[in-house]
Design a protein around this motif. Structure first.
Motif, PDB file in Angstrom:
ATOM      1  N   LEU A 135      39.576 -12.097   8.230  1.00  0.00           N
ATOM      2  CA  LEU A 135      39.107 -13.476   8.386  1.00  0.00           C
ATOM      3  C   LEU A 135      37.748 -13.540   9.081  1.00  0.00           C
ATOM      4  O   LEU A 135      37.375 -12.630   9.839  1.00  0.00           O
ATOM      5  CB  LEU A 135      40.134 -14.307   9.155  1.00  0.00           C
ATOM      6  CG  LEU A 135      40.425 -13.931  10.622  1.00  0.00           C
ATOM      7  CD1 LEU A 135      39.479 -14.619  11.592  1.00  0.00           C
ATOM      8  CD2 LEU A 135      41.862 -14.286  10.972  1.00  0.00           C
ATOM      9  N   GLU A 136      37.017 -14.639   8.844  1.00  0.00           N
ATOM     10  CA  GLU A 136      35.719 -14.873   9.472  1.00  0.00           C
ATOM     11  C   GLU A 136      35.863 -15.884  10.588  1.00  0.00           C
ATOM     12  O   GLU A 136      36.549 -16.898  10.444  1.00  0.00           O
ATOM     13  CB  GLU A 136      34.701 -15.370   8.436  1.00  0.00           C
ATOM     14  CG  GLU A 136      34.238 -14.314   7.461  1.00  0.00           C
ATOM     15  CD  GLU A 136      33.020 -14.766   6.675  1.00  0.00           C
ATOM     16  OE1 GLU A 136      32.432 -15.804   7.054  1.00  0.00           O
ATOM     17  OE2 GLU A 136      32.672 -14.085   5.706  1.00  0.00           O
ATOM     18  N   LEU A 137      35.187 -15.621  11.697  1.00  0.00           N
ATOM     19  CA  LEU A 137      35.201 -16.535  12.830  1.00  0.00           C
ATOM     20  C   LEU A 137      34.265 -17.709  12.568  1.00  0.00           C
ATOM     21  O   LEU A 137      33.338 -17.621  11.762  1.00  0.00           O
ATOM     22  CB  LEU A 137      34.770 -15.805  14.099  1.00  0.00           C
ATOM     23  CG  LEU A 137      35.622 -14.607  14.522  1.00  0.00           C
ATOM     24  CD1 LEU A 137      34.946 -13.859  15.663  1.00  0.00           C
ATOM     25  CD2 LEU A 137      37.023 -15.059  14.939  1.00  0.00           C
ATOM     26  N   LEU A 138      34.483 -18.798  13.284  1.00  0.00           N
ATOM     27  CA  LEU A 138      33.602 -19.952  13.155  1.00  0.00           C
ATOM     28  C   LEU A 138      32.251 -19.664  13.799  1.00  0.00           C
ATOM     29  O   LEU A 138      32.155 -18.904  14.772  1.00  0.00           O
ATOM     30  CB  LEU A 138      34.233 -21.167  13.835  1.00  0.00           C
ATOM     31  CG  LEU A 138      35.505 -21.733  13.190  1.00  0.00           C
ATOM     32  CD1 LEU A 138      36.024 -22.887  14.033  1.00  0.00           C
ATOM     33  CD2 LEU A 138      35.230 -22.200  11.761  1.00  0.00           C
ATOM     34  N   PRO A 139      31.163 -20.268  13.274  1.00  0.00           N
ATOM     35  CA  PRO A 139      29.825 -20.028  13.844  1.00  0.00           C
ATOM     36  C   PRO A 139      29.741 -20.365  15.333  1.00  0.00           C
ATOM     37  O   PRO A 139      29.095 -19.649  16.093  1.00  0.00           O
ATOM     38  CB  PRO A 139      28.921 -20.946  13.013  1.00  0.00           C
ATOM     39  CG  PRO A 139      29.633 -21.123  11.715  1.00  0.00           C
ATOM     40  CD  PRO A 139      31.091 -21.108  12.058  1.00  0.00           C
ATOM     41  N   GLN A 140      30.393 -21.466  15.768  1.00  0.00           N
ATOM     42  CA  GLN A 140      30.310 -21.841  17.179  1.00  0.00           C
ATOM     43  C   GLN A 140      30.975 -20.814  18.081  1.00  0.00           C
ATOM     44  O   GLN A 140      30.537 -20.613  19.219  1.00  0.00           O
ATOM     45  CB  GLN A 140      30.948 -23.217  17.411  1.00  0.00           C
ATOM     46  CG  GLN A 140      30.153 -24.370  16.833  1.00  0.00           C
ATOM     47  CD  GLN A 140      30.724 -24.777  15.484  1.00  0.00           C
ATOM     48  OE1 GLN A 140      31.159 -23.912  14.708  1.00  0.00           O
ATOM     49  NE2 GLN A 140      30.737 -26.065  15.187  1.00  0.00           N
ATOM     50  N   THR A 141      32.019 -20.163  17.593  1.00  0.00           N
ATOM     51  CA  THR A 141      32.664 -19.117  18.385  1.00  0.00           C
ATOM     52  C   THR A 141      31.680 -17.972  18.622  1.00  0.00           C
ATOM     53  O   THR A 141      31.522 -17.494  19.752  1.00  0.00           O
ATOM     54  CB  THR A 141      33.920 -18.590  17.666  1.00  0.00           C
ATOM     55  OG1 THR A 141      34.821 -19.668  17.431  1.00  0.00           O
ATOM     56  CG2 THR A 141      34.617 -17.520  18.500  1.00  0.00           C
ATOM     57  N   ARG A 142      31.004 -17.553  17.560  1.00  0.00           N
ATOM     58  CA  ARG A 142      30.013 -16.479  17.702  1.00  0.00           C
ATOM     59  C   ARG A 142      28.852 -16.933  18.575  1.00  0.00           C
ATOM     60  O   ARG A 142      28.375 -16.188  19.440  1.00  0.00           O
ATOM     61  CB  ARG A 142      29.514 -16.048  16.326  1.00  0.00           C
ATOM     62  CG  ARG A 142      30.587 -15.431  15.432  1.00  0.00           C
ATOM     63  CD  ARG A 142      29.962 -14.702  14.242  1.00  0.00           C
ATOM     64  NE  ARG A 142      29.173 -15.615  13.416  1.00  0.00           N
ATOM     65  CZ  ARG A 142      29.651 -16.290  12.383  1.00  0.00           C
ATOM     66  NH1 ARG A 142      30.935 -16.160  12.051  1.00  0.00           N
ATOM     67  NH2 ARG A 142      28.881 -17.084  11.673  1.00  0.00           N
ATOM     68  N   ARG A 143      28.382 -18.172  18.333  1.00  0.00           N
ATOM     69  CA  ARG A 143      27.218 -18.678  19.058  1.00  0.00           C
ATOM     70  C   ARG A 143      27.470 -18.697  20.558  1.00  0.00           C
ATOM     71  O   ARG A 143      26.665 -18.177  21.345  1.00  0.00           O
ATOM     72  CB  ARG A 143      26.868 -20.082  18.574  1.00  0.00           C
ATOM     73  CG  ARG A 143      25.709 -20.725  19.332  1.00  0.00           C
ATOM     74  CD  ARG A 143      25.533 -22.186  18.953  1.00  0.00           C
ATOM     75  NE  ARG A 143      25.357 -22.334  17.528  1.00  0.00           N
ATOM     76  CZ  ARG A 143      26.108 -23.103  16.760  1.00  0.00           C
ATOM     77  NH1 ARG A 143      27.113 -23.785  17.292  1.00  0.00           N
ATOM     78  NH2 ARG A 143      25.882 -23.204  15.479  1.00  0.00           N
ATOM     79  N   HIS A 144      28.563 -19.282  20.979  1.00  0.00           N
ATOM     80  CA  HIS A 144      28.811 -19.419  22.405  1.00  0.00           C
ATOM     81  C   HIS A 144      29.113 -18.081  23.063  1.00  0.00           C
ATOM     82  O   HIS A 144      28.763 -17.862  24.228  1.00  0.00           O
ATOM     83  CB  HIS A 144      29.946 -20.413  22.645  1.00  0.00           C
ATOM     84  CG  HIS A 144      29.508 -21.838  22.548  1.00  0.00           C
ATOM     85  ND1 HIS A 144      30.322 -22.897  22.861  1.00  0.00           N
ATOM     86  CD2 HIS A 144      28.327 -22.392  22.173  1.00  0.00           C
ATOM     87  CE1 HIS A 144      29.670 -24.032  22.692  1.00  0.00           C
ATOM     88  NE2 HIS A 144      28.457 -23.746  22.260  1.00  0.00           N
ATOM     89  N   THR A 145      29.732 -17.175  22.343  1.00  0.00           N
ATOM     90  CA  THR A 145      29.951 -15.837  22.896  1.00  0.00           C
ATOM     91  C   THR A 145      28.627 -15.111  23.084  1.00  0.00           C
ATOM     92  O   THR A 145      28.386 -14.479  24.128  1.00  0.00           O
ATOM     93  CB  THR A 145      30.873 -15.016  21.971  1.00  0.00           C
ATOM     94  OG1 THR A 145      32.086 -15.729  21.746  1.00  0.00           O
ATOM     95  CG2 THR A 145      31.192 -13.667  22.581  1.00  0.00           C
ATOM     96  N   LEU A 146      27.756 -15.203  22.100  1.00  0.00           N
ATOM     97  CA  LEU A 146      26.442 -14.565  22.206  1.00  0.00           C
ATOM     98  C   LEU A 146      25.618 -15.185  23.319  1.00  0.00           C
ATOM     99  O   LEU A 146      24.937 -14.483  24.078  1.00  0.00           O
ATOM    100  CB  LEU A 146      25.700 -14.680  20.867  1.00  0.00           C
ATOM    101  CG  LEU A 146      26.254 -13.828  19.721  1.00  0.00           C
ATOM    102  CD1 LEU A 146      25.667 -14.273  18.391  1.00  0.00           C
ATOM    103  CD2 LEU A 146      25.963 -12.348  19.953  1.00  0.00           C
ATOM    104  N   LEU A 147      25.650 -16.510  23.446  1.00  0.00           N
ATOM    105  CA  LEU A 147      24.890 -17.178  24.498  1.00  0.00           C
ATOM    106  C   LEU A 147      25.424 -16.815  25.876  1.00  0.00           C
ATOM    107  O   LEU A 147      24.653 -16.590  26.809  1.00  0.00           O
ATOM    108  CB  LEU A 147      24.928 -18.694  24.298  1.00  0.00           C
ATOM    109  CG  LEU A 147      24.121 -19.248  23.125  1.00  0.00           C
ATOM    110  CD1 LEU A 147      24.358 -20.740  22.975  1.00  0.00           C
ATOM    111  CD2 LEU A 147      22.635 -18.965  23.298  1.00  0.00           C
ATOM    112  N   ALA A 148      26.741 -16.749  26.027  1.00  0.00           N
ATOM    113  CA  ALA A 148      27.322 -16.353  27.310  1.00  0.00           C
ATOM    114  C   ALA A 148      26.882 -14.948  27.693  1.00  0.00           C
ATOM    115  O   ALA A 148      26.576 -14.670  28.855  1.00  0.00           O
ATOM    116  CB  ALA A 148      28.846 -16.441  27.250  1.00  0.00           C
TER     117      ALA A 148
END
Length: 432
Positions: A135-148
């Motif tokens: 499965l693919e994760l949602l863009p916001q999940t990736r975005r906020h993890t990368l920003l953190a």
């Protein structure tokens, strides 16, 4: 002062479990962040009965309303601004920041993450093809993890939410956890744990439910109780931004100055007898006395308030820095990552006020080097930064500042840009 005592002070500053843990909840829109915080507040008995009575909808408690404080948030059913809440357990105090999930409020998430000790990234199982092992994760999940990770949040925890609403919670959790592990491995991000939860039902939020989703680890709250606060930067050279200058009413002691310089130690440790230099004047002096926040004499490590008395009168005012001699090379040129917070785009050539510690200096944007894709952090060519954009820039300062890369120091490596006309906060700067 013995070396052993100094090491004890530094070690205590690095591993302070008694201090309040500041963490944020982030992730995609409607992943249940506000509901999770409401569950933490209710189950930890941090909410009064009259507060619960005020968040009833159709006879049931709407936990999200405990944190969605703005009228626009209640009307739209979304989180816009960062909502801070406080609660405590018998073993720990907590400060929670509920960060918005919408991409248009990325700047609010950046603001909350920049001072957080931990980030809880929520993942909504119902929004994913949880039956698919690939499965693919949602863009916001990736975005906020990368920003953190970009903002140096020390601990990242994934909480897979709404597993009570899927047909096979164990399969869903297994596939989502595998996707999160693949993503963090590819991004070179180290996550502390992945916890299956139901914020609505309370599963694994405060009380652990061993075996649910084939998970036998601690609950989310139990995990948070074990985390360290952000380590104090005691290994760096001494740096101290002067916030307030207090003058003694009278002093017959000519072996020291007649003023106390108050502030919070940014890095290192201050103790009597050590030499300091003053930025920007370049004058030198020796520390004659150090007072803690209660005016008790003693040594003070980073992240703690101190009053410093020097051995002679030196012209120092609010905004000046006391530094370890020779440890810093003040510069007027800075390469940085900027999170753009203003509604007007950032363009090269604009001038702003920059705040570093308590010192204000004029700064000019020399050029925009790259724009970062907030979903992947890939670098793209750009001549401007839109609101909520993140990019690499070169800055020219009117006066030199003593800085460190943000990777080494969250305090010395951060600036705030302020619009010279509107006086609005325009950007958060992380020195590279």
């Amino acid at each position: 002062m013995g070396a052993d005592h100094i090491q004890e002070l530094c070690a205590a500053a690095r591993h302070d479990h008694a201090a309040a843990l500041r963490f944020i909840t982030c992730g995609s829109v409607d992943d249940g962040k506000s509901t999770l915080i409401g569950r933490l507040l209710v189950d930890s008995k941090a909410v009064l009965q009259d507060q619960l009575a005020g968040v009833q909808r159709s006879g049931e408690t709407d936990l999200a309303l405990l944190t969605d404080g703005l009228s626009a948030e209640r009307e739209q059913g979304i989180t816009i601004d960062v909502a801070y809440r406080y609660f405590a357990t018998p073993t720990r105090k907590f400060i929670i920041g509920d960060a918005p999930g919408h991409e248009q409020y990325t700047r609010n998430m950046v603001t909350a993450a920049s001072s957080a000790d931990a980030a809880v990234v929520l993942v909504d199982a119902t929004k994913l093809k949880w039956q698919d092992p690939q499965l693919e994760l949602l863009p916001q999940t990736r975005r906020h993890t990368l920003l953190a990770n970009l903002l140096r949040v020390p601990t990242i925890v994934f909480a897979v939410n709404k597993l009570d609403a899927v047909d096979d919670p164990a399969v869903a959790f297994r596939n989502i956890r595998a996707a999160l592990e693949a993503f963090t491995a590819a991004a070179r991000i180290e996550a502390r744990a992945t916890v299956p939860i139901s914020a609505l039902k309370g599963h694994n939020v405060v009380e652990a439910q061993p075996g649910w989703c084939d998970y036998h680890g601690p609950s989310l709250l139990q995990l948070l109780e074990q985390l360290d606060v952000t380590p104090a930067e005691t290994d760096e050279a001494f740096a101290f931004p002067v916030q307030w200058v207090e003058k003694f009413s009278s002093s017959a002691d000519t072996s020291r100055g007649r003023r106390v310089f108050w502030g919070r130690v940014a890095t290192g440790l201050v103790q009597p007898g050590q030499a300091v230099t003053v930025l920007p004047s370049g004058q030198s002096a020796t520390v004659a006395q150090v007072l803690d926040h209660a005016r008790r004499p003693g040594d003070v490590p980073a992240r703690h308030s101190a009053g410093i008395v020097l051995d002679r009168e030196v012209d120092i005012s609010r905004g000046d820095w006391l530094l370890a001699p020779g440890a810093f090379e003040p510069s007027r040129e800075i390469a940085a990552t900027v999170a753009w917070l203003d509604d007007e785009p950032l363009v090269a050539g604009r001038a702003y006020w920059a705040l570093h510690g308590h010192r204000w200096v004029k700064v000019k944007v020399k050029r925009i080097v790259h724009k970062l894709d907030v979903n992947t952090l890939a670098e793209e060519d750009a001549d401007h930064l839109e609101p909520n954009g993140i990019g690499h820039v070169d800055l020219a300062l009117q006066e030199p500042l003593a800085t460190l890369p943000y990777l080494r120091s969250r305090t010395l490596g951060a600036l705030v840009l302020v619009d010279t006309a509107s006086h609005k906060t325009a950007g958060a700067v992380l020195i590279r």
